[in-house]
Design a protein around this motif. Structure first.
Motif, mmCIF file in Angstrom:
data_model
loop_
_atom_site.group_PDB
_atom_site.id
_atom_site.type_symbol
_atom_site.label_atom_id
_atom_site.label_comp_id
_atom_site.label_asym_id
_atom_site.label_seq_id
_atom_site.Cartn_x
_atom_site.Cartn_y
_atom_site.Cartn_z
ATOM 1 N N LEU A 206 -4.160 4.427 -2.202
ATOM 2 C CA LEU A 206 -4.171 5.892 -2.131
ATOM 3 C C LEU A 206 -5.587 6.451 -2.283
ATOM 4 O O LEU A 206 -5.925 7.460 -1.659
ATOM 5 N N THR A 207 -6.410 5.829 -3.116
ATOM 6 C CA THR A 207 -7.800 6.286 -3.235
ATOM 7 C C THR A 207 -8.604 5.903 -2.003
ATOM 8 O O THR A 207 -9.459 6.666 -1.545
ATOM 9 N N THR A 210 -8.811 8.286 1.136
ATOM 10 C CA THR A 210 -9.657 9.479 1.164
ATOM 11 C C THR A 210 -10.883 9.292 2.040
ATOM 12 O O THR A 210 -11.507 10.271 2.459
ATOM 13 N N TYR A 216 -5.879 13.972 4.579
ATOM 14 C CA TYR A 216 -5.400 13.324 3.360
ATOM 15 C C TYR A 216 -6.342 13.636 2.197
ATOM 16 O O TYR A 216 -5.893 13.908 1.080
ATOM 17 N N ARG A 217 -7.643 13.604 2.474
ATOM 18 C CA ARG A 217 -8.625 13.906 1.429
ATOM 19 C C ARG A 217 -8.437 15.321 0.898
ATOM 20 O O ARG A 217 -8.481 15.552 -0.319
ATOM 21 N N PHE A 220 -5.391 15.335 -1.243
ATOM 22 C CA PHE A 220 -5.656 14.603 -2.475
ATOM 23 C C PHE A 220 -6.423 15.476 -3.459
ATOM 24 O O PHE A 220 -6.099 15.541 -4.647
ATOM 25 N N TYR A 221 -7.434 16.161 -2.955
ATOM 26 C CA TYR A 221 -8.213 17.060 -3.806
ATOM 27 C C TYR A 221 -7.358 18.209 -4.332
ATOM 28 O O TYR A 221 -7.480 18.619 -5.488
ATOM 29 N N ILE A 335 -13.045 8.998 -7.649
ATOM 30 C CA ILE A 335 -12.261 8.266 -6.654
ATOM 31 C C ILE A 335 -12.895 6.909 -6.380
ATOM 32 O O ILE A 335 -12.220 5.874 -6.338
#
Length: 379
Positions: A206-207, A210, A216-217, A220-221, A335
């Motif tokens: 998942l990291t 990014t 996705y990034r 995620f943020y 991250i």
């Protein structure tokens, strides 16, 4: 439901398994890049003998200028606190550096940033495809990105398949038998080992995503309460390619052309000032007009304090401390630290290396079971 997830697990693993194995294996190798390089090239990283006080930056850089080819531009100097370690003359290019003995000013080695580990990085992130600074997709980046996304679904489906029907089955699902033949060992390693590794492997997955997808990034943020528009803050200790400064961005100097004259004499003033401010630090990197201090031990290992100074007299004119930055200026480094396992020191790095290696093993053993099953059906 279990059969549905079993089919999802299988038919996602077959086309993407090879790419997943490559990404996981290269990721495992990259975790201990520094340690491996130090073992292979000890003279680069460690001095032969500690002799009194280190020479001032001006003496070191002038000596380096005499020993390096005329076509090589010097972008800065990275100073280590450990007296047994060499300093690094920062050169153009990601991770490129010349290593210099701070007591004798002798160049002990040069890393052009294009060696084995850089190729592992290119394989890990772009399948050796061309890297584009504007972030646009290349074929290699797209394949790695979608394979990593698929890995998340494979891991989740694997957990659903693993979930036992009763306590007796649970006991068997948690064991890896080593004395029941190779097939049984690989099967238990794939099933039981997969259960133990899934959570951390899912975190790495998942990291890692990014770096593959902008959408996705951004999501995620947002989950961590960070606005995307604010994530461009200069908060992480930059790689050598980021330490070029304004003059370095113009590209590598051609042979015979004149390099911008930098007042290295004042760098001694800046270095002494920062060393007084930081009784303990990992490294201090000085370039023309700015300096970066990396003092993080755990957590965000890319976090750093940044200073601006007057090149004419070495006086500090501006300070940006990592602890004062908003979350938007810290998340990228976090991250990275979680992804490579450096956030918790040696223990988490070992775990990340092991889990990444197992990710490759799971992909390969998955093919093994699938082929075995096909052969048995034919017979």
């Amino acid at each position: 439901m279990r059969k549905l997830f079993a089919k999802i697990h299988l038919w996602l693993s077959i086309p993407f398994g090879i790419i997943i194995a490559i990404v996981c294996l290269t990721g495992a190798i990259l975790v201990f890049e520094t340690e491996i390089l130090e073992i292979c090239y000890p003279s680069r990283y460690f001095v032969k003998e500690v002799k009194g006080e280190p020479l001032p930056p001006a003496a070191l850089l002038n000596a380096a200028r005499q020993q390096l080819p005329d076509s090589v531009k010097i972008n800065g100097l990275r100073v280590m606190q450990d007296p047994k370690r060499t300093y690094q003359v920062v050169l153009p290019g990601k991770k490129a550096a010349a290593f210099i003995d701070p007591y004798t000013a002798d160049i002990t080695g040069i890393d052009d940033g294009q060696g084995f580990f850089m190729q592992m990085m290119r394989l890990h992130r772009w399948l050796l495809d061309t890297y584009k600074r504007d972030g646009s997709f290349t074929l290699g980046k797209a394949v790695v990105g979608y394979s990593t996304l698929v890995l998340a679904f494979i891991l989740i489906s694997g957990l659903v398949i693993w979930y036992p029907r009763n306590k007796k089955a649970l006991k068997n699902r948690l064991k890896i038998k080593t004395k029941a033949g190779w097939y049984r060992f690989f099967y238990d390693l794939h099933v039981s080992g997969g259960f133990y590794a899934t959570l951390l492997l899912l975190v790495l997955t998942l990291t890692g995503l990014t770096w593959s997808f902008g959408w996705y990034r951004d999501a995620f943020y947002t989950v961590f309460g960070v606005e995307t528009a604010q994530t461009q803050g200069h908060t992480q200790a930059p790689a050598s390619s980021d330490l070029k400064g304004k003059s370095g961005e113009r590209g590598t100097r051609e042979r015979g052309s004149k390099e911008k004259v930098t007042n290295y004499v004042q760098w001694a003033t800046v270095l002494a000032d920062l060393q007084n401010r930081y009784p303990r630090y990992n490294s201090i990197t000085i370039q023309d007009g700015s300096a970066t201090v990396s003092a993080a031990q755990y957590g965000n290992t890319r976090g750093s304090d940044r200073y601006t100074f007057d090149p004419a007299n070495g006086e500090i004119t501006d300070v940006q401390l990592y602890k004062d930055l908003p979350n938007s200026g810290k998340i990228r480094g976090w991250i990275y630290s979680v992804h490579v396992g450096s956030w918790g020191g040696l223990t988490t790095r070992i775990l990340s290396c092991l889990v990444s290696f197992l990710g490759a093993v799971f992909a390969i053993t998955g093919y093994y079971f699938w082929i075995k099953k096909k052969i048995r059906k034919k017979k």
